[in-house]
Write a protein that holds these residues in place. Structure first.
Motif, mmCIF file in Angstrom:
data_model
loop_
_atom_site.group_PDB
_atom_site.id
_atom_site.type_symbol
_atom_site.label_atom_id
_atom_site.label_comp_id
_atom_site.label_asym_id
_atom_site.label_seq_id
_atom_site.Cartn_x
_atom_site.Cartn_y
_atom_site.Cartn_z
ATOM 1 N N PRO A 169 0.775 -1.217 0.044
ATOM 2 C CA PRO A 169 0.011 -0.182 -0.066
ATOM 3 C C PRO A 169 0.743 1.326 -0.056
ATOM 4 O O PRO A 169 0.630 2.230 -0.557
ATOM 5 N N ILE A 170 2.042 1.235 0.697
ATOM 6 C CA ILE A 170 2.726 2.518 0.944
ATOM 7 C C ILE A 170 4.275 2.189 0.681
ATOM 8 O O ILE A 170 4.839 1.156 1.397
ATOM 9 N N SER A 171 4.973 2.969 -0.174
ATOM 10 C CA SER A 171 6.408 2.937 -0.247
ATOM 11 C C SER A 171 7.054 4.208 -0.181
ATOM 12 O O SER A 171 6.323 5.378 -0.422
ATOM 13 N N TYR A 172 8.214 4.372 0.392
ATOM 14 C CA TYR A 172 8.743 5.842 0.562
ATOM 15 C C TYR A 172 10.414 5.724 0.351
ATOM 16 O O TYR A 172 11.095 4.646 0.548
ATOM 17 N N ILE A 173 10.887 6.902 -0.169
ATOM 18 C CA ILE A 173 12.245 7.233 -0.303
ATOM 19 C C ILE A 173 12.504 8.424 0.540
ATOM 20 O O ILE A 173 11.771 9.491 0.533
ATOM 21 N N TRP A 174 13.545 8.388 1.557
ATOM 22 C CA TRP A 174 13.704 9.167 2.538
ATOM 23 C C TRP A 174 15.031 9.759 2.438
ATOM 24 O O TRP A 174 15.836 9.085 2.608
ATOM 25 N N ASN A 175 15.511 10.874 2.022
ATOM 26 C CA ASN A 175 16.737 11.523 1.971
ATOM 27 C C ASN A 175 17.002 12.283 2.829
ATOM 28 O O ASN A 175 16.082 13.229 3.211
ATOM 29 N N SER A 176 18.014 12.719 3.541
ATOM 30 C CA SER A 176 18.600 13.536 4.576
ATOM 31 C C SER A 176 19.605 14.463 4.254
ATOM 32 O O SER A 176 20.681 14.013 3.680
ATOM 33 N N PHE A 177 19.678 15.692 4.100
ATOM 34 C CA PHE A 177 20.559 16.746 3.767
ATOM 35 C C PHE A 177 20.864 17.737 4.791
ATOM 36 O O PHE A 177 20.037 17.800 5.821
ATOM 37 N N PRO A 178 22.167 18.223 4.800
ATOM 38 C CA PRO A 178 22.614 19.119 5.787
ATOM 39 C C PRO A 178 21.534 20.561 5.697
ATOM 40 O O PRO A 178 21.172 20.991 4.575
ATOM 41 N N GLY A 179 21.068 21.141 6.843
ATOM 42 C CA GLY A 179 20.250 22.403 6.796
ATOM 43 C C GLY A 179 20.917 23.451 6.836
ATOM 44 O O GLY A 179 22.344 23.366 6.991
ATOM 45 N N ASP A 180 20.325 24.535 6.526
ATOM 46 C CA ASP A 180 21.059 25.949 6.398
ATOM 47 C C ASP A 180 21.418 26.374 7.880
ATOM 48 O O ASP A 180 22.706 27.040 7.922
ATOM 49 N N ASP A 181 21.088 25.920 8.738
ATOM 50 C CA ASP A 181 21.526 26.370 10.232
ATOM 51 C C ASP A 181 22.194 25.345 11.000
ATOM 52 O O ASP A 181 22.403 24.252 10.638
ATOM 53 N N PRO A 182 23.202 25.823 11.858
ATOM 54 C CA PRO A 182 23.907 24.697 12.680
ATOM 55 C C PRO A 182 23.153 23.497 13.321
ATOM 56 O O PRO A 182 22.037 23.779 13.565
ATOM 57 N N ASN A 183 23.959 22.200 13.138
ATOM 58 C CA ASN A 183 23.121 21.163 13.666
ATOM 59 C C ASN A 183 21.536 21.066 13.257
ATOM 60 O O ASN A 183 20.855 20.684 14.201
ATOM 61 N N SER A 184 21.304 21.205 12.099
ATOM 62 C CA SER A 184 20.112 21.018 11.301
ATOM 63 C C SER A 184 20.274 20.081 10.193
ATOM 64 O O SER A 184 21.263 20.100 9.720
ATOM 65 N N VAL A 185 19.008 19.459 9.897
ATOM 66 C CA VAL A 185 18.749 18.628 8.976
ATOM 67 C C VAL A 185 17.577 18.712 8.471
ATOM 68 O O VAL A 185 16.702 19.133 8.742
ATOM 69 N N GLU A 186 17.492 18.565 6.844
ATOM 70 C CA GLU A 186 16.221 18.544 6.231
ATOM 71 C C GLU A 186 16.011 16.965 5.672
ATOM 72 O O GLU A 186 16.704 16.445 5.160
ATOM 73 N N HIS A 187 14.689 16.564 5.847
ATOM 74 C CA HIS A 187 14.395 15.475 5.558
ATOM 75 C C HIS A 187 13.482 15.477 4.264
ATOM 76 O O HIS A 187 12.239 16.088 4.318
ATOM 77 N N GLU A 188 13.758 14.953 3.016
ATOM 78 C CA GLU A 188 13.088 14.889 1.653
ATOM 79 C C GLU A 188 12.354 13.663 1.692
ATOM 80 O O GLU A 188 13.110 12.773 1.278
ATOM 81 N N LEU A 189 11.179 13.436 1.773
ATOM 82 C CA LEU A 189 10.214 12.418 1.909
ATOM 83 C C LEU A 189 9.447 12.366 0.634
ATOM 84 O O LEU A 189 8.785 13.063 0.332
ATOM 85 N N SER A 190 9.447 11.248 -0.226
ATOM 86 C CA SER A 190 8.694 10.983 -1.298
ATOM 87 C C SER A 190 7.717 9.585 -0.883
ATOM 88 O O SER A 190 8.257 8.530 -0.941
ATOM 89 N N PHE A 191 6.600 9.558 -0.724
ATOM 90 C CA PHE A 191 5.827 8.414 -0.643
ATOM 91 C C PHE A 191 4.941 8.072 -1.822
ATOM 92 O O PHE A 191 4.658 9.003 -2.737
ATOM 93 N N PHE A 192 4.788 6.979 -1.902
ATOM 94 C CA PHE A 192 3.828 6.486 -3.211
ATOM 95 C C PHE A 192 2.923 5.485 -2.561
ATOM 96 O O PHE A 192 3.173 4.484 -2.039
ATOM 97 N N VAL A 193 1.743 6.014 -2.607
ATOM 98 C CA VAL A 193 0.404 5.359 -1.833
ATOM 99 C C VAL A 193 -0.198 4.813 -2.993
ATOM 100 O O VAL A 193 -0.812 5.523 -3.836
#
Length: 255
Positions: A169-193
């Motif tokens: 029913p659900i699959s996803y790809i989750w990529n994590s990248f450095p954020g602009d602020d110190p000690n931060s992270v951005e999570h880019e998630l793509s769901f296929f439902v």
């Protein structure tokens, strides 16, 4: 950040989250600081589940005979939470509020901010304001218990990592990248439902931001907000954080 679509996928993403460990940890801390249990043993302790999401912990605490109120910023998350509580026959009030501006909910024995929810705040001031609002909603001697990602997890575990999950029913790809602020992270998630009517998959994209701080920073902000820091633990255990600890727990008492 909006959880409008993500709210209905959140439980699938968090299906292996150790919710029972959060409940166990909190109950053990309440035993350690038993003054909360001494005043009126016939009355259930009042707990505010702040940033309660889809209510997994709110429901569990209510089953443990806490008097629970859940608060979240997302209306969609709260709709899912209320449905869970109703299904279990639990009368849990849920309110839509920003934890940075929390107001008007009365006094509690315990406030919990779990599942690294505090890491979604984008600035130091928002964290400090949240601590201040939490203090205003705790009785004297009440406990604030929260967990956050460690600096190690944000800067060494998450960054430049890709996670994937595939199911019918659900699959996803989750990529994590450095954020602009110190000690931060951005999570880019793509769901296929899977759309059962058409047999086709709908794609839903989400971008989530998290930021954390050092133990010294959190400790100082708690002190400023009127708390006495009782313990700093790691990874659901009653031990001090180590260099490779990933989840840091803070237990603070309102002075």
């Amino acid at each position: 950040m909006s959880y409008k679509q993500f709210a209905y996928l959140y439980d699938e993403l968090m299906s292996e989250a150790p919710y029972d460990e959060w409940v166990r940890f909190v109950k053990e801390k309440l035993v350690s600081y038993s003054s909360l249990n001494d005043s009126s043993p016939t009355e259930p302790l009042r707990i505010l589940d702040l940033a309660c999401g889809t209510g997994e912990l709110s429901v569990r605490f209510a089953k443990e005979e806490f008097q629970v109120i859940g608060v979240d910023l997302s209306e969609d998350m709260l709709m899912v939470a209320k449905k869970k509580a109703d299904t279990e026959g639990l009368a849990i009030p849920f309110y839509q509020q920003d934890m940075v501006e929390l107001e008007g909910l009365g006094q509690f024995d315990v406030i919990g901010i779990f599942c690294d929810s505090l890491n979604y705040l984008k600035s130091e001031q928002q964290v400090r304001d949240t601590f201040s609002r939490a203090a205003a909603h705790l009785q004297q001697g009440g406990l604030l218990i929260f967990d956050v990602h460690s600096l190690y997890k944000v800067n060494e575990v998450f960054l430049e990592q890709t996670y994937a999950f595939s199911d019918d029913p659900i699959s996803y790809i989750w990529n994590s990248f450095p954020g602009d602020d110190p000690n931060s992270v951005e999570h880019e998630l793509s769901f296929f439902v899977l759309d059962e009517k058409t047999g086709k998959y709908d794609r839903i994209d989400e971008l989530h931001y998290q930021r954390t701080y050092s133990v010294e920073q959190y400790s100082g902000w708690l002190e400023e907000a009127g708390f006495k820091l009782l313990e700093v633990n790691a990874d659901f255990e009653h031990i001090a954080p180590q260099a490779d600890s990933e989840r840091i727990f803070y237990i603070a008492e309102k002075k």
